[in-house]
Design a protein around this motif. Structure first.
Motif, PDB file in Angstrom:
ATOM      1  N   VAL A  45      23.302  78.512  53.211  1.00  0.00           N
ATOM      2  CA  VAL A  45      24.126  78.411  52.002  1.00  0.00           C
ATOM      3  C   VAL A  45      23.292  78.933  50.839  1.00  0.00           C
ATOM      4  CG1 VAL A  45      25.379  76.864  50.463  1.00  0.00           C
ATOM      5  CG2 VAL A  45      25.355  76.426  52.924  1.00  0.00           C
ATOM      6  N   LYS A  52      23.945  73.548  45.722  1.00  0.00           N
ATOM      7  CA  LYS A  52      23.358  73.662  47.081  1.00  0.00           C
ATOM      8  C   LYS A  52      22.728  72.344  47.529  1.00  0.00           C
ATOM      9  CE  LYS A  52      20.367  76.864  46.068  1.00  0.00           C
ATOM     10  NZ  LYS A  52      20.501  77.059  44.611  1.00  0.00           N
ATOM     11  N   SER A  53      21.840  71.824  46.684  1.00  0.00           N
ATOM     12  CA  SER A  53      21.139  70.596  47.082  1.00  0.00           C
ATOM     13  C   SER A  53      22.102  69.419  47.170  1.00  0.00           C
ATOM     14  CB  SER A  53      20.017  70.281  46.090  1.00  0.00           C
ATOM     15  OG  SER A  53      19.007  71.261  46.220  1.00  0.00           O
ATOM     16  N   ASP A  55      16.191  72.204  52.766  1.00  0.00           N
ATOM     17  CA  ASP A  55      16.450  72.425  51.337  1.00  0.00           C
ATOM     18  C   ASP A  55      15.392  73.361  50.759  1.00  0.00           C
ATOM     19  OD1 ASP A  55      17.193  72.336  48.725  1.00  0.00           O
ATOM     20  OD2 ASP A  55      16.993  70.178  48.477  1.00  0.00           O
ATOM     21  N   VAL A  70      19.702  75.695  52.735  1.00  0.00           N
ATOM     22  CA  VAL A  70      20.152  76.156  51.420  1.00  0.00           C
ATOM     23  C   VAL A  70      19.009  76.901  50.749  1.00  0.00           C
ATOM     24  CG1 VAL A  70      21.816  74.281  51.105  1.00  0.00           C
ATOM     25  CG2 VAL A  70      19.545  74.089  50.103  1.00  0.00           C
ATOM     26  N   HIS A 114      18.119  79.960  47.330  1.00  0.00           N
ATOM     27  CA  HIS A 114      18.620  80.839  46.276  1.00  0.00           C
ATOM     28  C   HIS A 114      18.211  82.282  46.570  1.00  0.00           C
ATOM     29  CE1 HIS A 114      14.482  79.947  45.027  1.00  0.00           C
ATOM     30  NE2 HIS A 114      14.504  81.175  44.592  1.00  0.00           N
ATOM     31  N   LEU A 170      27.757  79.599  47.481  1.00  0.00           N
ATOM     32  CA  LEU A 170      28.207  78.551  46.570  1.00  0.00           C
ATOM     33  C   LEU A 170      28.118  79.060  45.144  1.00  0.00           C
ATOM     34  CD1 LEU A 170      26.748  75.032  47.484  1.00  0.00           C
ATOM     35  CD2 LEU A 170      29.141  75.648  47.258  1.00  0.00           C
TER      36      LEU A 170
END
Lengths: 489, 381
Positions: free
Chosen positions: B34, B42-43, B159, B191, B193, B208
């Protein structure tokens, strides 16, 4: 926590100006006010000058033996101010007045500015100084325009602690017969217990404390200095002392000799006279001091834990208020805290008057910040993600705290407890006023002997008090080193 | 078998809607990355799956059992979801070996599990007696993964586990983790970035944006057919050209381009997205359509800034070293698009989205929406 503050407010409200005026508008109070204010106004700058100057010599000059000096300059913290006073009275019996008070308090309290200044200088990014030099500033201008502004927080904070110590100190000034509000309150208390005169002086002392607190808070503003750049910090370029090296060394040797040499020499001298170690009270004083220290430390840590937890894990207005109340109460002199607890116990809970539980409550109020700082530092090492990871691994929230958070914060809590216990070992005023009759601690036995001019009998207690303080100084030095490795301040 | 299913999950954190109507399904053994900008939720999504926070609406099922629902909440310690937080969250007071078996209640199997997990995550046995602060960042992440796997989780969530690592170490650690997940066959949600991380994690990628799952699918689908210009620009450099679309053909300043996917309802004014390396340049053509404004050498390729002669906004294209060798600043050239494009509604401001994050998508022009993946579940790898 707020009992002392409420006590002062209540007394002031109940007595009213009509009642307070005759007690306060006296020549004696004027003399006390002048003495106390001069002590703070002159003592704080002296401590700041000595503290910052010695930190700069250790961290930013090429002074030979800097490692040894860094420890020696903090060492006077291991000598309680009233022990230092006792030593100086032994060596120079005529010492007294404002000059004597300033000498003894500067020797005792300059390390309170020295340690934070040292931490900031160690953590300061040398690139800032390099950049200033590349812009054409000489070493003096760099110190004045770049280094000194970054030391402001340390200087302000250290200066505040010094000022509060000066306002609260009893034994050191009583020993040299220098009258301040605290010594006068003690005299009044001894003659009339919690009488109106003692309480009225207590109000003035509290107001002085609040003035100091407000002055520090309003001038500090929102200062926040940090090393911003990433990557490893380089070693700073040290200023060459050149021909000033030898005179500087002589001054430092003289200062350290005055701070720890004189007390150790005086104590050693008194220990050789008679048989001071044969006093039967010594073992009992040691045991009582240890017992009160442990009990007070455990209670203080337990009381501080919820507030520390809230401020770290759930910061907000409520947490800040709780923390602020603790700091405000603990910044009041021990004598005020003791007076408040005496009054409250006599009026509301007579069975608690002069009991161990009351004196432990006083210790908890006085030393709460030591426990708070240590616990907060420990909790910072245990971020919520550790507990979350434990919960994802099958542990309930309670077990996650028990098996993960508690072991992680344990070393910090232990260090905090040690600092509280050592503070209790050196505590004099609250113990004298609140402890049950017949309680003998190292500090009270030392005070009993020295105030009856039995200096030889006081020597073993003085030495034991110094030895008991050594671990606290070691912990503070270690904390200074750790802090300087992180973001400053 | 479905390993994870989210149905219309909504989470509010104070006044902020952190997740809005998110639905997805993940088959057993599948991997889902994600991706989204900071603050996209996300988190929050991971913490809801792990059971570290409750949702305001919707249900979460793991292995076909509802763990979060209107009347159900299974707390984190009873979900059996392995969790690898951003910083690894290794317990600093325990050695590596004790960290690994922290969540293993059966004492008898601990030493065997330590051996197995050490082997699985390729951790040197001599590190087992060390404390977390004595490990490198990559080693810490492998221990965190081993610890999560040792508890035999029904699935594992990660994460941003590589965000704290140096660039050079990141790819290495990522590949090691992917290998471990493949070997263990455990369902995994990551997840991040980082677009590259999302695209190379394998399985599927979900995007997301402001709490909404705006697109999900295979990495190839997201790269080739992004739902919005913002997603297109998020995953790689993109050029947006004003165009007139008729049927599956777009007419642009650089000629006609076949449209492989349209996000416009009616034919007409639109803009198309092509990648910068989809351009060809002819410096000898008699009818030039652009002038070379800047040439920047970038190793095996070069970035060339072209200014269309019809006054449209300049764009940066990518040419191979051979193609660019004869170009000089100021040259008039004929540029053309090679391959196909994706068509979108025109941008009101006329700009493109290369420098924009996902969260700056204009709602009115490119409405984000919740994508119900129930009919597009992510299969096992």
């Amino acid at each position: 926590m707020l009992i002392p503050v409420l006590f002062v407010v209540t007394v002031a409200a109940q007595t009213g100006w009509q009642g307070l005026a005759p007690l306060l508008l006296r020549p004696k109070v004027g003399e006390l006010l002048v003495n106390t204010v001069l002590l703070v106004v002159l003592g704080v700058p002296l401590c700041v000058t000595v503290g910052v100057g010695s930190a700069w010599l250790v961290e930013r000059s090429d002074l030979p033996g800097r490692g040894v000096w860094s420890v020696l300059l903090a060492a006077p913290l291991a000598v309680p101010a009233f022990v230092s006073s006792y030593a100086w009275v032994s060596v120079v019996p005529s010492i007294g007045g404002l000059g004597g008070g300033l000498l003894i308090s500067t020797l005792a309290y300059a390390p309170l500015v020295y340690l934070p200044a040292l931490a900031v200088l160690r953590g300061l990014d040398p690139a800032l100084e390099d950049t200033a030099r590349s812009m054409g500033l000489g070493p003096g201008a760099v110190f004045r325009r770049v280094v000194l502004p970054q030391l402001r927080l340390a200087v302000w904070g250290g200066g505040l602690v010094v000022a509060l110590h000066l306002l609260a100190e009893y034994g050191a000034f009583a020993m040299i017969r220098f009258n301040t509000f605290t010594t006068a309150i003690m005299v009044q208390f001894r003659s009339s217990y919690a009488g109106p005169a003692a309480n009225a002086l207590g109000i003035v002392l509290t107001v002085l404390c609040l003035i100091v607190l407000v002055a520090e808070g309003s001038t500090r503003g929102s200062m926040r200095y940090a090393r911003i750049g990433s990557g490893a910090a380089r070693q700073p370029i040290r200023a060459a002392l050149g021909p000033a090296t030898a005179p500087t060394m002589i001054v430092l040797v003289g200062w350290v000799a005055a701070g720890i040499g004189v007390p150790l020499a005086a104590i050693s001298g008194w220990l050789t006279i008679g048989h001071p170690w044969a006093q039967r009270e010594i073992p009992q004083a040691v045991l009582t001091t240890v017992a009160l220290g442990i009990l007070g430390a455990v209670v203080t840590i337990i009381l501080a834990a919820p507030a520390a937890w809230l401020t770290v894990r759930h910061p907000g207005r409520g947490a800040r208020l709780l923390e602020g109340a603790g700091y405000l109460a603990s910044s009041l002199p021990g004598i005020i805290i003791a007076l408040a607890l005496v009054t409250v116990t006599i009026r509301l809970a007579p069975p608690l008057y002069q009991t161990v539980s009351t004196v432990v409550v006083a210790y908890a109020i006085m030393f709460m910040p030591r426990a708070m700082v240590a616990l907060r530092s420990g909790l910072a090492q245990a971020p919520p993600s550790l507990e979350e990871a434990a919960r994802a691994l099958g542990l309930s929230p309670f077990m996650s705290r028990l098996r993960v958070t508690l072991p992680v914060i344990a070393p910090s809590a232990a260090a905090g407890a040690a600092l509280v216990a050592l503070g209790i070992a050196n505590e004099l005023t609250a113990t004298l006023l609140l402890a049950p009759n017949g309680t003998r601690t190292l500090a009270t036995e030392f005070w009993s002997a020295s105030s009856s001019v039995a200096y030889s009998n006081a020597a073993p207690y003085a030495l034991l008090l110094i030895l008991a303080s050594v671990p606290a100084v070691a912990i503070l030095l270690a904390q200074t080193r750790r802090t300087s490795q992180r973001v400053m301040p | 078998m479905t390993s994870l299913a989210l149905e219309s999950v909504t989470v509010r954190l104070g006044q902020v809607v952190a997740l809005h109507d998110v639905s997805l399904t993940l088959e057993a053994g599948a991997r889902l990355a994600v991706v989204g900008a900071s603050g996209s939720g996300k988190s929050t999504l991971l913490r809801a799956i792990v059971g570290l926070l409750r949702v305001d609406a919707g249900t979460i099922s793991i292995d076909d059992r509802v763990v979060t629902g209107p009347a159900t909440f299974v707390p984190a310690h009873r979900r059996q979801v392995g969790y690898v937080p951003q910083d690894g969250a290794l317990f600093p007071h325990l050695t590596v070996a004790r960290n690994i078996v922290f969540g293993v209640p059966d004492r008898a199997s601990r030493s065997r599990l330590v051996r197995e997990m050490t082997e699985l995550v390729a951790l040197e046995p001599e590190l087992l007696a060390r404390y977390p602060h004595e490990l490198s960042g990559g080693q810490q992440q492998r221990v965190a993964l081993a610890r999560a796997l040792a508890a035999r989780p029904r699935m594992i969530v990660l994460d941003e586990p590589f965000s704290a690592l140096d660039t050079s170490l990141r790819a290495q650690a990522r590949n090691a983790v992917i290998q471990v997940l493949e070997d263990s066959g455990v369902t995994a949600v990551l997840v991040t970035h980082d677009q590259d991380e999302a695209l190379t994690f394998g399985g599927a990628v979900g995007v997301l944006d402001r709490g909404q799952l705006v697109q999900a699918g295979t990495p190839r689908a997201l790269f080739d057919d992004p739902n919005t210009p913002a997603i297109a620009a998020f995953f790689a450099d993109a050029c947006f050209l004003p165009a007139i679309v008729a049927g599956n053909v777009a007419t642009t300043a650089f000629g006609q381009v076949r449209v492989r996917r349209q996000h416009v309802t009616d034919a007409g004014v639109a803009r198309i997205m092509v990648r910068p390396n989809q351009f060809a340049v002819d410096a000898t053509s008699p009818s030039p359509n652009a002038r070379v404004h800047q040439v920047t050498w970038a190793g095996s390729s070069s970035h060339v800034v072209l200014r269309p002669t019809n006054g449209e906004e300049q764009l940066t294209i990518e040419l191979s070293a051979g193609d660019v060798s004869a170009l000089e600043v100021g040259d008039l050239v004929t540029a053309s698009v090679v391959g196909t494009a994706v068509a979108y509604l025109p941008s009101p401001a006329g700009g493109d989205h290369r420098a924009e994050g996902l969260s700056v998508v204009d709602d009115q022009q490119h409405p984000t929406r919740s994508v119900d993946l129930a009919d597009r579940s992510v299969p096992a790898a």
